[in-house]
Design a protein around this motif. Structure first.
Motif, PDB file in Angstrom:
ATOM      1  N   GLU A 176      -4.641   1.856  -3.949  1.00  0.00           N
ATOM      2  CA  GLU A 176      -5.127   0.948  -2.912  1.00  0.00           C
ATOM      3  C   GLU A 176      -6.617   1.107  -2.669  1.00  0.00           C
ATOM      4  O   GLU A 176      -7.328   0.127  -2.429  1.00  0.00           O
ATOM      5  CB  GLU A 176      -4.348   1.174  -1.612  1.00  0.00           C
ATOM      6  CG  GLU A 176      -2.954   0.600  -1.628  1.00  0.00           C
ATOM      7  CD  GLU A 176      -2.940  -0.889  -1.910  1.00  0.00           C
ATOM      8  OE1 GLU A 176      -3.660  -1.633  -1.211  1.00  0.00           O
ATOM      9  OE2 GLU A 176      -2.219  -1.301  -2.832  1.00  0.00           O
ATOM     10  N   ASN A 194       2.149   1.709  -3.593  1.00  0.00           N
ATOM     11  CA  ASN A 194       1.156   2.060  -4.604  1.00  0.00           C
ATOM     12  C   ASN A 194       0.529   3.429  -4.397  1.00  0.00           C
ATOM     13  O   ASN A 194       0.111   4.073  -5.358  1.00  0.00           O
ATOM     14  CB  ASN A 194       0.046   1.006  -4.632  1.00  0.00           C
ATOM     15  CG  ASN A 194       0.521  -0.318  -5.180  1.00  0.00           C
ATOM     16  OD1 ASN A 194       1.482  -0.379  -5.945  1.00  0.00           O
ATOM     17  ND2 ASN A 194      -0.139  -1.395  -4.790  1.00  0.00           N
ATOM     18  N   GLY A 195       0.415   3.877  -3.136  1.00  0.00           N
ATOM     19  CA  GLY A 195      -0.274   5.129  -2.868  1.00  0.00           C
ATOM     20  C   GLY A 195      -1.756   4.902  -2.626  1.00  0.00           C
ATOM     21  O   GLY A 195      -2.303   3.825  -2.889  1.00  0.00           O
ATOM     22  N   TRP A 196      -2.435   5.953  -2.121  1.00  0.00           N
ATOM     23  CA  TRP A 196      -3.806   5.764  -1.654  1.00  0.00           C
ATOM     24  C   TRP A 196      -4.805   5.570  -2.795  1.00  0.00           C
ATOM     25  O   TRP A 196      -5.792   4.855  -2.641  1.00  0.00           O
ATOM     26  CB  TRP A 196      -4.224   6.952  -0.789  1.00  0.00           C
ATOM     27  CG  TRP A 196      -4.510   8.218  -1.545  1.00  0.00           C
ATOM     28  CD1 TRP A 196      -3.613   9.199  -1.863  1.00  0.00           C
ATOM     29  CD2 TRP A 196      -5.766   8.642  -2.070  1.00  0.00           C
ATOM     30  NE1 TRP A 196      -4.219  10.212  -2.555  1.00  0.00           N
ATOM     31  CE2 TRP A 196      -5.560   9.896  -2.691  1.00  0.00           C
ATOM     32  CE3 TRP A 196      -7.050   8.108  -2.079  1.00  0.00           C
ATOM     33  CZ2 TRP A 196      -6.573  10.603  -3.320  1.00  0.00           C
ATOM     34  CZ3 TRP A 196      -8.073   8.803  -2.708  1.00  0.00           C
ATOM     35  CH2 TRP A 196      -7.829  10.038  -3.315  1.00  0.00           C
ATOM     36  N   GLY A 242       0.812  -1.214   0.000  1.00  0.00           N
ATOM     37  CA  GLY A 242       0.000   0.000   0.000  1.00  0.00           C
ATOM     38  C   GLY A 242       0.846   1.264   0.000  1.00  0.00           C
ATOM     39  O   GLY A 242       0.509   2.244  -0.675  1.00  0.00           O
ATOM     40  N   SER A 261       0.382  10.369   0.524  1.00  0.00           N
ATOM     41  CA  SER A 261      -0.194   9.282  -0.255  1.00  0.00           C
ATOM     42  C   SER A 261       0.328   7.940   0.218  1.00  0.00           C
ATOM     43  O   SER A 261      -0.405   6.948   0.264  1.00  0.00           O
ATOM     44  CB  SER A 261       0.123   9.475  -1.737  1.00  0.00           C
ATOM     45  OG  SER A 261      -0.372   8.400  -2.513  1.00  0.00           O
ATOM     46  N   GLN A 262       1.599   7.904   0.608  1.00  0.00           N
ATOM     47  CA  GLN A 262       2.193   6.661   1.078  1.00  0.00           C
ATOM     48  C   GLN A 262       1.595   6.226   2.414  1.00  0.00           C
ATOM     49  O   GLN A 262       1.326   5.042   2.628  1.00  0.00           O
ATOM     50  CB  GLN A 262       3.707   6.815   1.197  1.00  0.00           C
ATOM     51  CG  GLN A 262       4.425   6.935  -0.136  1.00  0.00           C
ATOM     52  CD  GLN A 262       5.915   7.114   0.025  1.00  0.00           C
ATOM     53  OE1 GLN A 262       6.402   7.412   1.104  1.00  0.00           O
ATOM     54  NE2 GLN A 262       6.651   6.930  -1.051  1.00  0.00           N
ATOM     55  N   GLY A 268      -1.932   5.160   1.819  1.00  0.00           N
ATOM     56  CA  GLY A 268      -1.850   3.919   1.058  1.00  0.00           C
ATOM     57  C   GLY A 268      -1.475   2.739   1.930  1.00  0.00           C
ATOM     58  O   GLY A 268      -1.983   1.632   1.753  1.00  0.00           O
TER      59      GLY A 268
END
Length: 211
Positions: A19, A14-16, A11, A132-133, A136
């Motif tokens: 996911e 990929n970022g939010w 996650g 975002s990380q 995610g």
């Protein structure tokens, strides 16, 4: 635990957006499998009557939940591959990263250097989006928890059937997180409520296939 930890790292990578998309899709797939799995189970067992007597307890819900798990994971793998490919192209486009593959003899070293530079710039672009990380990673944990939830469903009925056949068999399912929640809510029986099981005193199982 390994699945949950892996979900966090996936996650984060990929970022939010990716996911969240995967989570929404898989939740929808889960609802669809709830209705589809009993149809496949009946087809596999060639059940033609409303009632069937079998010597092994909990066989039908074990098969039904195993079908849900297998189909869920197959769809998850496909969705993950598609999401990963789309995400890579989007990140590359947003950061102006061009991936040029040179053709012809003598260009092997240039191609390798180009791929290495491409991966390096993709990695740097991802590091710039900390929020975002983090989000995610949280969504990745939820997605991984959903996977373990589906995984433990057939395990419950397999262990429960073995404990009915062999009184000396001690199932470890009840000591897991999902086992404790299932004991409190009967969530797995609710999901498999289209296959109702009534264990009689002689260990003969009557299975009623609901409409």
């Amino acid at each position: 635990l390994g699945i949950l930890v892996a979900g966090i790292f996936v996650g984060k990578k990929n970022g939010w957006k990716v996911e969240l998309s995967k989570l929404i899709i898989m939740l929808g797939i889960g609802v669809g499998l709830y209705f589809l799995a009993p149809v496949i189970t009946n087809a596999l067992l060639s059940i033609e009557q409303a009632q069937l007597q079998i010597p092994y307890p909990y066989l039908v819900p074990a098969i039904n939940s195993l079908i849900i798990f297998v189909l869920f994971m197959v769809v998850y793998m496909i969705v993950s591959l598609i999401a990963s490919a789309i995400h890579k192209k989007v990140v590359a486009k947003q950061n102006g990263i061009a991936y040029i593959r040179l053709k012809g003899k003598g260009n092997g070293k240039i191609n390798r250097a180009n791929r290495k530079e491409f991966r390096r710039r993709i990695k740097e672009a991802r590091k710039q989006k900390k929020t975002s990380q983090v989000v995610g990673a949280i969504l990745g944990f939820v997605m991984a928890a959903l996977i373990t939830f589906v995984l433990f469903m057939p395990i419950k009925y397999m262990f429960k059937g073995l404990s009915e056949v062999n009184n000396n068999f001690n199932s470890g399912f009840d000591y897991t997180v999902w086992g404790q929640l299932d004991n409190a809510t009967d969530m797995y029986d609710i999901i498999n409520n289209r296959v109702i099981i009534d264990v009689e005193e002689d260990q003969t199982v009557t299975i009623d296939i609901g409409e």
